[in-house]
Design an enzyme around this catalytic site. Structure first.
Site, mmCIF file in Angstrom:
data_model
loop_
_atom_site.group_PDB
_atom_site.id
_atom_site.type_symbol
_atom_site.label_atom_id
_atom_site.label_comp_id
_atom_site.label_asym_id
_atom_site.label_seq_id
_atom_site.Cartn_x
_atom_site.Cartn_y
_atom_site.Cartn_z
ATOM 1 N N TYR A 1 -5.992 -13.793 4.039
ATOM 2 C CA TYR A 1 -4.851 -12.943 4.398
ATOM 3 C C TYR A 1 -3.517 -13.591 4.044
ATOM 4 C CZ TYR A 1 -8.063 -9.724 6.540
ATOM 5 O OH TYR A 1 -9.078 -8.810 6.736
ATOM 6 N N ARG B 1 -2.770 -12.541 0.559
ATOM 7 C CA ARG B 1 -2.327 -11.149 0.500
ATOM 8 C C ARG B 1 -0.900 -10.986 1.023
ATOM 9 N NH1 ARG B 1 -6.397 -11.913 -0.840
ATOM 10 N NH2 ARG B 1 -7.697 -10.553 -2.114
ATOM 11 N N GLN C 1 -4.542 3.780 5.546
ATOM 12 C CA GLN C 1 -5.594 2.767 5.658
ATOM 13 C C GLN C 1 -5.101 1.425 5.123
ATOM 14 O OE1 GLN C 1 -9.651 4.574 4.502
ATOM 15 N NE2 GLN C 1 -8.178 5.976 3.561
ATOM 16 N N ILE D 1 -2.708 -1.978 4.724
ATOM 17 C CA ILE D 1 -2.110 -2.934 5.661
ATOM 18 C C ILE D 1 -0.766 -3.453 5.166
ATOM 19 C CG2 ILE D 1 -4.332 -3.610 6.648
ATOM 20 C CD1 ILE D 1 -4.285 -6.114 4.873
ATOM 21 N N ASP D 2 -0.295 -2.921 4.034
ATOM 22 C CA ASP D 2 1.019 -3.311 3.519
ATOM 23 C C ASP D 2 2.119 -2.473 4.167
ATOM 24 O OD1 ASP D 2 1.557 -0.839 1.847
ATOM 25 O OD2 ASP D 2 -0.271 -1.523 0.877
ATOM 26 N N HIS E 1 -5.635 0.345 10.036
ATOM 27 C CA HIS E 1 -6.374 -0.909 9.881
ATOM 28 C C HIS E 1 -5.516 -2.147 10.118
ATOM 29 C CE1 HIS E 1 -9.294 1.550 7.162
ATOM 30 N NE2 HIS E 1 -9.528 1.722 8.452
ATOM 31 N N SER F 1 -10.824 7.627 -1.683
ATOM 32 C CA SER F 1 -12.038 8.414 -1.928
ATOM 33 C C SER F 1 -12.787 8.697 -0.631
ATOM 34 C CB SER F 1 -12.964 7.670 -2.902
ATOM 35 O OG SER F 1 -12.365 7.545 -4.159
ATOM 36 N N PRO G 1 -7.883 10.211 -8.638
ATOM 37 C CA PRO G 1 -8.514 10.345 -9.954
ATOM 38 C C PRO G 1 -10.032 10.323 -9.896
ATOM 39 C CG PRO G 1 -7.546 8.162 -9.692
ATOM 40 C CD PRO G 1 -7.106 8.966 -8.508
ATOM 41 N N ASP G 2 -10.580 9.760 -8.832
ATOM 42 C CA ASP G 2 -12.029 9.704 -8.674
ATOM 43 C C ASP G 2 -12.468 10.883 -7.821
ATOM 44 O OD1 ASP G 2 -14.681 9.136 -8.227
ATOM 45 O OD2 ASP G 2 -14.302 7.423 -6.905
#
Length: 227
Positions: A53, A56, A86, A88-89, A104, A171, A195-196
């Site tokens: 972490y 990050r 979702q 964490i930034d 999260h 997704s 895109p997915d």
């Protein structure tokens, strides 16, 4: 004013240069996710978890919000906007969004490993020996795999209240966040930018197979006209 609830995921932050949580092989520097993002991993090797972490957090100092983040913030002029993320930034906040629910956890916060209600701002590395007011080791303020997601009830309320529910950059493979689609009302317009399209969003969803930034540039004026 109509309510626009947004569920955002890793795809929106990836366009700002945030590394996705896992490489394609499911490992982080040859360590499994359970080793660096679970209570078991924390019990087994705190230094490894903290370094995961810390890396990050250092990276987060170097990135900026992209156009998708900024356009979502701009929509507050036209809607009651609630973001459920979702991620964490803090890129939604840096872009100007005022109501952001972090399912999260948050990378720029820490807490006592014995009491998650003892929360601190954390812009620098967490080291072994850094302690909370209760004398316990500080840990990342993150919801790890295997831990309860305490804000799910609040997130479900925002989903139920939405006139428009926008899914962007995810997704919907992570539960319980993916279950929020089951909470939206029948009259709610469901829009997906991703895109997915491997996930089934249901026949009612308007699916845009675009990246977050491209999709938002296409959708923004349409949303303004619907406000």
């Amino acid at each position: 004013m109509k309510k626009l609830t947004i569920l955002s995921g890793a795809g929106i932050s990836a366009e700002s240069g945030i590394q996705t949580f896992r490489d394609s092989n499911g490992l982080w520097e040859n360590h499994s996710v359970t080793e660096v993002a679970s209570p078991q991993g924390w019990r087994n090797n705190r230094e490894l978890v903290l370094e995961f972490y810390n890396q990050r957090r250092r990276q987060l100092h170097e990135v900026e919000p992209n156009d998708a983040h900024k356009l979502l913030a701009e929509l507050e002029k036209y809607y009651e906007v609630q973001i459920i993320t979702q991620n964490i930034d803090d890129l939604h906040e840096k872009a100007g969004s005022s109501k952001v629910l972090h399912l999260h956890g948050e990378l720029f916060k820490s807490c006592s490993c014995n009491n998650k209600n003892l929360i601190y701002e954390q812009k620098e590395d967490i080291k072994i020996g850094d302690k909370a007011a209760d004398g316990a080791q500080l840990r990342p303020f993150i919801v790890w795999f295997g831990e309860d997601v305490p804000l799910m009830k609040e997130a479900a309320r925002h989903a139920k209240e939405a006139d428009i529910f926008l899914v962007i950059g995810t997704s919907l493979q992570v539960y319980p966040a993916a279950g929020l689609l089951q909470d939206i009302k029948d009259t709610c317009l469901l829009i997906v930018i991703n895109p997915d399209d491997s996930m089934g969003y249901g026949k009612r969803a308007v699916v845009m197979k675009e990246t977050a930034t491209t999709g938002m540039k296409i959708l923004f004026d349409k949303l303004v006209n619907m406000a």
